[in-house]
Design a protein around this motif. Structure first.
Motif, PDB file in Angstrom:
ATOM      1  N   THR A  34       0.831  -1.199   0.000  1.00 28.98           N
ATOM      2  CA  THR A  34       0.000   0.000   0.000  1.00 28.98           C
ATOM      3  C   THR A  34       0.863   1.247   0.000  1.00 28.98           C
ATOM      4  O   THR A  34       0.608   2.212  -0.725  1.00 28.98           O
ATOM      5  CB  THR A  34      -0.924   0.017   1.241  1.00 28.98           C
TER       6      THR A  34
ATOM      7  N   GLU B   2       2.656   1.854  -3.403  1.00 27.82           N
ATOM      8  CA  GLU B   2       1.836   2.269  -4.538  1.00 27.82           C
ATOM      9  C   GLU B   2       1.348   3.706  -4.414  1.00 27.82           C
ATOM     10  O   GLU B   2       0.831   4.274  -5.366  1.00 27.82           O
ATOM     11  CB  GLU B   2       0.651   1.314  -4.705  1.00 27.82           C
ATOM     12  N   ILE B   3       1.522   4.303  -3.249  1.00 26.68           N
ATOM     13  CA  ILE B   3       1.141   5.695  -3.071  1.00 26.68           C
ATOM     14  C   ILE B   3       2.332   6.566  -3.430  1.00 26.68           C
ATOM     15  O   ILE B   3       3.323   6.617  -2.704  1.00 26.68           O
ATOM     16  CB  ILE B   3       0.685   5.973  -1.629  1.00 26.68           C
TER      17      ILE B   3
ATOM     18  N   TYR C 105      -4.822  12.325  -6.200  1.00 27.10           N
ATOM     19  CA  TYR C 105      -4.514  10.954  -5.785  1.00 27.10           C
ATOM     20  C   TYR C 105      -5.788  10.126  -5.594  1.00 27.10           C
ATOM     21  O   TYR C 105      -5.915   9.021  -6.138  1.00 27.10           O
ATOM     22  CB  TYR C 105      -3.701  10.952  -4.488  1.00 27.10           C
ATOM     23  N   PHE C 106      -6.734  10.637  -4.805  1.00 31.39           N
ATOM     24  CA  PHE C 106      -7.943   9.859  -4.520  1.00 31.39           C
ATOM     25  C   PHE C 106      -8.826   9.701  -5.758  1.00 31.39           C
ATOM     26  O   PHE C 106      -9.543   8.702  -5.890  1.00 31.39           O
ATOM     27  CB  PHE C 106      -8.715  10.484  -3.359  1.00 31.39           C
TER      28      PHE C 106
ATOM     29  N   LYS D 285      -7.169   6.893  -7.521  1.00 32.51           N
ATOM     30  CA  LYS D 285      -7.347   5.669  -6.741  1.00 32.51           C
ATOM     31  C   LYS D 285      -8.737   5.087  -6.975  1.00 32.51           C
ATOM     32  O   LYS D 285      -8.908   3.894  -7.180  1.00 32.51           O
ATOM     33  CB  LYS D 285      -7.141   5.992  -5.258  1.00 32.51           C
TER      34      LYS D 285
ATOM     35  N   ASN E 170     -11.338   4.486  -5.090  1.00 31.18           N
ATOM     36  CA  ASN E 170     -11.934   3.512  -4.169  1.00 31.18           C
ATOM     37  C   ASN E 170     -12.485   4.172  -2.910  1.00 31.18           C
ATOM     38  O   ASN E 170     -12.591   3.525  -1.874  1.00 31.18           O
ATOM     39  CB  ASN E 170     -10.920   2.429  -3.810  1.00 31.18           C
TER      40      ASN E 170
ATOM     41  N   THR F 243      -6.713   6.656   4.888  1.00 26.72           N
ATOM     42  CA  THR F 243      -7.345   5.723   3.955  1.00 26.72           C
ATOM     43  C   THR F 243      -8.516   4.961   4.567  1.00 26.72           C
ATOM     44  O   THR F 243      -9.568   4.808   3.935  1.00 26.72           O
ATOM     45  CB  THR F 243      -6.301   4.724   3.396  1.00 26.72           C
TER      46      THR F 243
END
Length: 325
Positions: free
Chosen positions: A34, A37-38, A160-161, A164, A166, A310
């Protein structure tokens, strides 16, 4: 018979230990994956910071042409990212007037999936101070750390979000105006919302310098007022980044940034910061320039906020409502 029982017990303990170790290893691997990947591009972070803190923005004082330029920059970034408008707004601006001055918060939404009616707010203030009226030398209060750094974080986290994809809860990204005039923008925003729908507030303020708690750390205001900070600490385990309670209790910082406007409504809203404010020579000075910040610190802090929040964003954790004495 007794020996057989002891042998069986020993086997069970050994099996349990192996399973526990296996589970821990899997969890550590998951955390590592995790974390890896950020990624946030330091060059992009630097671009946002240096643009917002440039002389062209003339200090971003509320009601000036400079803050208009800053608002346009933020709006353009929100549009490129693909954020939508909040509630019935027809633009990214929440317009209002205060003491005869036209003001506007800049807001964009990333709608959630299974819990779209529950909001997490990610915020920073994009205003700063007026230019010096006269005098020799530099007269512009650029406000790089205070709070172009935080606005940079808001934009980077929105991107980013969005990528992402999700987030089970909706995320409202807000750049508040007139914080320097007494939290005016966030107070106005708070009057028009149903606070019960806001499960957490993530406010970013002065996040571009290494704190006295050391490298890869940040501190959080009002740590003891909800379990928000403990959730973040848990999510950061194994990442090499740590979050500490506010080391400056005498300054009453929990009530001095925009998180306070939501916290007074019961929202577990707290401010992340990294700056050693007790020894910072640039706070509210014309020397608060982009060059005085560490882009790597800023980038790592934004990454830590992404990791730390998260489980709140994806709906797994819900912080306790904040307590106001």
């Amino acid at each position: 018979m007794k020996k057989a029982s002891i042998f069986i017990s020993a086997l069970m303990i050994l099996f349990s230990c192996k399973e526990y170790t296996k589970a821990n290893a899997q969890e550590s691997k998951k955390l590592k994956e995790t974390t890896e990947e950020i990624t946030f591009n330091p060059a992009t972070i630097k671009k946002h910071l240096y643009t917002l803190a440039s002389d062209e923005m003339e200090g971003r004082a509320t009601g000036t042409p400079g803050i208009e330029k800053a608002a346009q920059y933020i709006e353009n970034e929100f549009k490129k990212i693909g954020l939508t408008y909040f509630n019935s707004n027809t633009s990214y601006r929440q317009n209002f007037e205060h003491n005869g001055i036209k003001m506007f918060n800049v807001m964009g939404v990333l709608e959630g999936k299974s819990k779209k009616d529950e909001f997490v707010i990610v915020s920073a203030h994009y205003d700063h101070l007026e230019m010096k009226k006269d005098g020799d030398g530099d007269r512009i209060y650029n406000g790089a750390n205070d709070d172009a750094s935080g606005v940079t974080g808001v934009i980077a986290l929105a991107e980013y979000f969005k990528k992402k994809g999700n987030n089970e809860r909706s995320i409202l990204f807000v750049c508040f105006t007139a914080e320097e005039m007494g939290l005016i923008g966030s107070k106005y925003f708070g009057k028009g919302i149903d606070a019960s729908k806001f499960v957490a507030g993530i406010n970013l303020e002065l996040i571009g310098k290494e704190p006295k708690t050391g490298p890869k750390t940040a501190w959080l205001t009002g740590f003891e007022r909800s379990d928000f900070g403990k959730i973040i600490q848990k999510n950061l385990e194994g990442t090499g980044y740590k979050l500490f309670p506010d080391p400056y209790p005498k300054y009453n910082l929990f009530f001095r940034s925009d998180n306070a406007s939501l916290a007074r409504l019961g929202v577990p809203s707290h401010t992340f910061s990294t700056t050693p404010i007790d020894i910072d020579p640039d706070y509210h000075k014309v020397t608060d320039e982009a060059e005085t910040l560490d882009v790597n610190v800023l980038t790592e802090t934004i990454k830590a906020v992404a990791i730390g929040t998260t489980s709140i964003i994806n709906g797994k954790d819900t912080p306790t409502r904040v307590t106001i004495e």
